[in-house]
Design a protein around this motif. Structure first.
Motif, PDB file in Angstrom:
ATOM      1  N   ALA A 201       8.666  69.175  69.878  1.00  0.00           N
ATOM      2  CA  ALA A 201       9.449  68.801  71.121  1.00  0.00           C
ATOM      3  C   ALA A 201       9.067  67.308  71.480  1.00  0.00           C
ATOM      4  O   ALA A 201      10.135  66.837  71.957  1.00  0.00           O
ATOM      5  N   HIS A 202       8.246  66.698  70.814  1.00  0.00           N
ATOM      6  CA  HIS A 202       8.050  65.042  71.246  1.00  0.00           C
ATOM      7  C   HIS A 202       9.139  64.396  70.346  1.00  0.00           C
ATOM      8  O   HIS A 202       9.673  63.667  71.039  1.00  0.00           O
ATOM      9  N   ASN A 203       9.389  64.849  69.215  1.00  0.00           N
ATOM     10  CA  ASN A 203      10.203  64.249  68.406  1.00  0.00           C
ATOM     11  C   ASN A 203      11.692  64.441  69.054  1.00  0.00           C
ATOM     12  O   ASN A 203      12.463  63.491  68.926  1.00  0.00           O
ATOM     13  N   VAL A 204      11.913  65.551  69.284  1.00  0.00           N
ATOM     14  CA  VAL A 204      13.152  65.817  69.930  1.00  0.00           C
ATOM     15  C   VAL A 204      13.599  65.117  71.188  1.00  0.00           C
ATOM     16  O   VAL A 204      14.534  64.584  71.499  1.00  0.00           O
ATOM     17  N   SER A 205      12.312  64.992  72.038  1.00  0.00           N
ATOM     18  CA  SER A 205      12.594  64.058  73.159  1.00  0.00           C
ATOM     19  C   SER A 205      12.984  62.725  72.839  1.00  0.00           C
ATOM     20  O   SER A 205      13.569  62.004  73.543  1.00  0.00           O
ATOM     21  N   VAL A 206      12.148  62.298  71.715  1.00  0.00           N
ATOM     22  CA  VAL A 206      12.326  60.717  71.323  1.00  0.00           C
ATOM     23  C   VAL A 206      13.925  60.678  70.968  1.00  0.00           C
ATOM     24  O   VAL A 206      14.632  59.526  71.279  1.00  0.00           O
ATOM     25  N   MET A 207      14.250  61.803  70.119  1.00  0.00           N
ATOM     26  CA  MET A 207      15.752  61.533  69.860  1.00  0.00           C
ATOM     27  C   MET A 207      16.772  61.571  71.047  1.00  0.00           C
ATOM     28  O   MET A 207      17.917  60.715  70.923  1.00  0.00           O
ATOM     29  N   ILE A 208      16.379  62.343  72.163  1.00  0.00           N
ATOM     30  CA  ILE A 208      17.450  62.423  73.049  1.00  0.00           C
ATOM     31  C   ILE A 208      17.405  61.087  73.753  1.00  0.00           C
ATOM     32  O   ILE A 208      18.300  60.557  74.232  1.00  0.00           O
ATOM     33  N   VAL A 209      16.266  60.494  74.145  1.00  0.00           N
ATOM     34  CA  VAL A 209      16.129  59.103  74.833  1.00  0.00           C
ATOM     35  C   VAL A 209      16.683  57.823  74.101  1.00  0.00           C
ATOM     36  O   VAL A 209      17.498  57.304  74.334  1.00  0.00           O
ATOM     37  N   GLN A 210      16.609  58.191  72.685  1.00  0.00           N
ATOM     38  CA  GLN A 210      17.258  57.044  71.748  1.00  0.00           C
ATOM     39  C   GLN A 210      18.611  57.024  71.771  1.00  0.00           C
ATOM     40  O   GLN A 210      19.735  56.279  72.115  1.00  0.00           O
ATOM     41  N   ALA A 211      19.115  58.645  71.656  1.00  0.00           N
ATOM     42  CA  ALA A 211      20.747  58.901  71.881  1.00  0.00           C
ATOM     43  C   ALA A 211      21.263  58.385  73.125  1.00  0.00           C
ATOM     44  O   ALA A 211      22.431  57.902  73.408  1.00  0.00           O
ATOM     45  N   ASP A 212      20.597  58.864  74.259  1.00  0.00           N
ATOM     46  CA  ASP A 212      21.012  58.126  75.520  1.00  0.00           C
ATOM     47  C   ASP A 212      21.095  56.502  75.594  1.00  0.00           C
ATOM     48  O   ASP A 212      22.226  55.923  76.131  1.00  0.00           O
ATOM     49  N   GLY A 213      19.864  55.798  75.167  1.00  0.00           N
ATOM     50  CA  GLY A 213      20.134  54.394  74.989  1.00  0.00           C
ATOM     51  C   GLY A 213      21.006  54.028  74.157  1.00  0.00           C
ATOM     52  O   GLY A 213      21.832  52.968  74.568  1.00  0.00           O
ATOM     53  N   ALA A 214      21.409  54.548  72.940  1.00  0.00           N
ATOM     54  CA  ALA A 214      22.653  54.027  72.141  1.00  0.00           C
ATOM     55  C   ALA A 214      23.741  54.404  72.793  1.00  0.00           C
ATOM     56  O   ALA A 214      24.690  53.382  72.693  1.00  0.00           O
TER      57      ALA A 214
END
Length: 397
Positions: A201-214
């Motif tokens: 879940a933590h990894n997926v949260s990081v992916m979401i944040v990075q995707a929003d930032g990108a």
């Protein structure tokens, strides 16, 4: 010697045959009675006694019944007792030890009347040199060996029943232990699965944040967007590895729990400081080039050290101390936890089992196996306990 005793216990017919041969040999080398009829009766009785001694454990009730009948025939025909008459002692023991209740009682009655019948038939009743009390005492003495053999047989029966009960109890305890071990494994796997769930879940949260930032910087800063996409790809691969491990461990659906931050190797000093505050001296060393590890490996290392130090506090004794060493190799991460506690058998059994929370070596092995590592645990030379874990650092692509 142990193998010989085990073989003899497994072949009772051979043992009984040897004793029967000895009794028959003694009867053959003894003085024969006078008269053709007496000699025929003598050898017949000796032969039947030898045969009954051989088959007494296979057919104990039949042996007692035939033996008592044979004894009465010998008394009626006035066939003098000889060395083969030792078989009657064996028959009494057999009835008390292996026979049914009626044959045991029959053997006891035969034991009680053996002395008086012998005095009545084989001794001169008109012998004035012996009074009633003296004859009664001699009759009691003659019955004593039979009574003692009967009591020995009863003791053997009770002891055998006690051993059977102990074996049944040991089997039940073994089954219960296996069941408890399975329950402990299931509970530990469920716990590990929940923790890995948090990691994924933590990894997926990081992916979401990075995707929003990108998406936010895509037009203004393509380089930052590219870096964010690279981070998403790396995090996704790591999450995929953790998810595969999760699916391999999880057997049943677990209730959703609140996400909590999971500990890592960087938090080991804080853990050791807590242990020292609790009164256990701990030495901590690291070697090799420290680097970022997969979250599953980080969590596994932390939990193994935590459980090992908990076991030292529980089972190591009042003056125990521990040492924790972490070695970052090229492909493996080596973790060593050892103590100088008392290292008794009880301690080893406790560390090999599980505590009230369902941990122990069972849980450690489950955690290590989940990341394809190996665990070596056992007593240290000179006392104490040692746990060595090797965790591979090369992850699947």
């Amino acid at each position: 010697m142990h193998r010989l005793n085990a073989w003899l216990r497994g072949h009772p017919l051979v043992v009984d045959g040897v004793w029967a041969s000895i009794v028959l040999f003694l009867a053959l080398v003894s003085d024969y009675p006078d008269g053709t009829f007496q000699r025929i009766a003598y050898f017949t009785v000796s032969g039947i006694i030898a045969v009954l001694m051989v088959v007494r454990r296979r057919w104990p009730d039949l042996t007692v019944a035939v033996g008592m009948a044979l004894g009465l025939v010998q008394v009626v025909l006035r066939v003098d007792p000889d060395a083969s008459s030792l078989g009657y002692l064996v028959f009494v023991y057999t009835g008390a030890a292996f026979g049914a209740r009626w044959s045991s009682r029959l053997a006891l009655v035969g034991s009680l009347v053996a002395g008086p019948l012998s005095m009545l038939v084989f001794h001169d009743s008109n012998d004035a040199g012996h009074g009633f009390l003296q004859r009664s005492f001699v009759a009691l003495l003659l019955s004593s060996p039979f009574i003692l053999c009967w009591a020995w047989g009863r003791l053997t029966r009770v002891r055998r029943a006690y051993l059977v009960e102990l074996e049944d109890r040991a089997e039940r305890l073994e089954r219960e232990r296996d069941a408890q071990a399975k329950v402990a494994v299931a509970a530990e796997r469920a716990r590990i699965a929940r923790e890995l769930h948090d990691v994924v879940a933590h990894n997926v949260s990081v992916m979401i944040v990075q995707a929003d930032g990108a998406a936010y910087v895509m037009d203004n800063s393509p380089q930052q967007a590219k870096e964010a996409l690279g981070t998403i790809a790396a995090t996704g691969r790591q999450a995929l590895v953790e998810m595969r491990r999760l699916l391999g461990v999880l057997r049943t659906a677990d209730a959703a729990e609140e996400y909590v931050p999971q500990p890592s190797v960087e938090e080991l000093p804080e853990l050791l400081e807590q242990v020292r505050t609790a009164g256990l001296p701990v030495e901590f060393t690291t070697s090799g080039e420290a680097r970022e590890l997969p979250r599953g490996v980080e969590l596994t290392v932390y939990r193994i050290v935590q459980e090992a130090l908990t076991n030292v506090r529980k089972h190591g004794g009042p003056n125990a101390s521990a040492r924790v060493a972490v070695d970052f190799g090229d492909r493996d991460l080596n973790v060593l936890i050892e103590d100088d506690g008392r290292g008794s058998t009880d301690e080893q059994l406790a560390r090999g089992g599980v505590d009230g929370q369902g941990h122990g070596l069972i849980g450690m092995r489950e955690r290590i196996g989940m990341v394809s590592g190996s665990l070596d645990a056992g007593p240290r030379p000179g006392g104490g306990f040692r746990i060595r874990a090797v965790l591979p650092l090369k992850t699947a692509k």
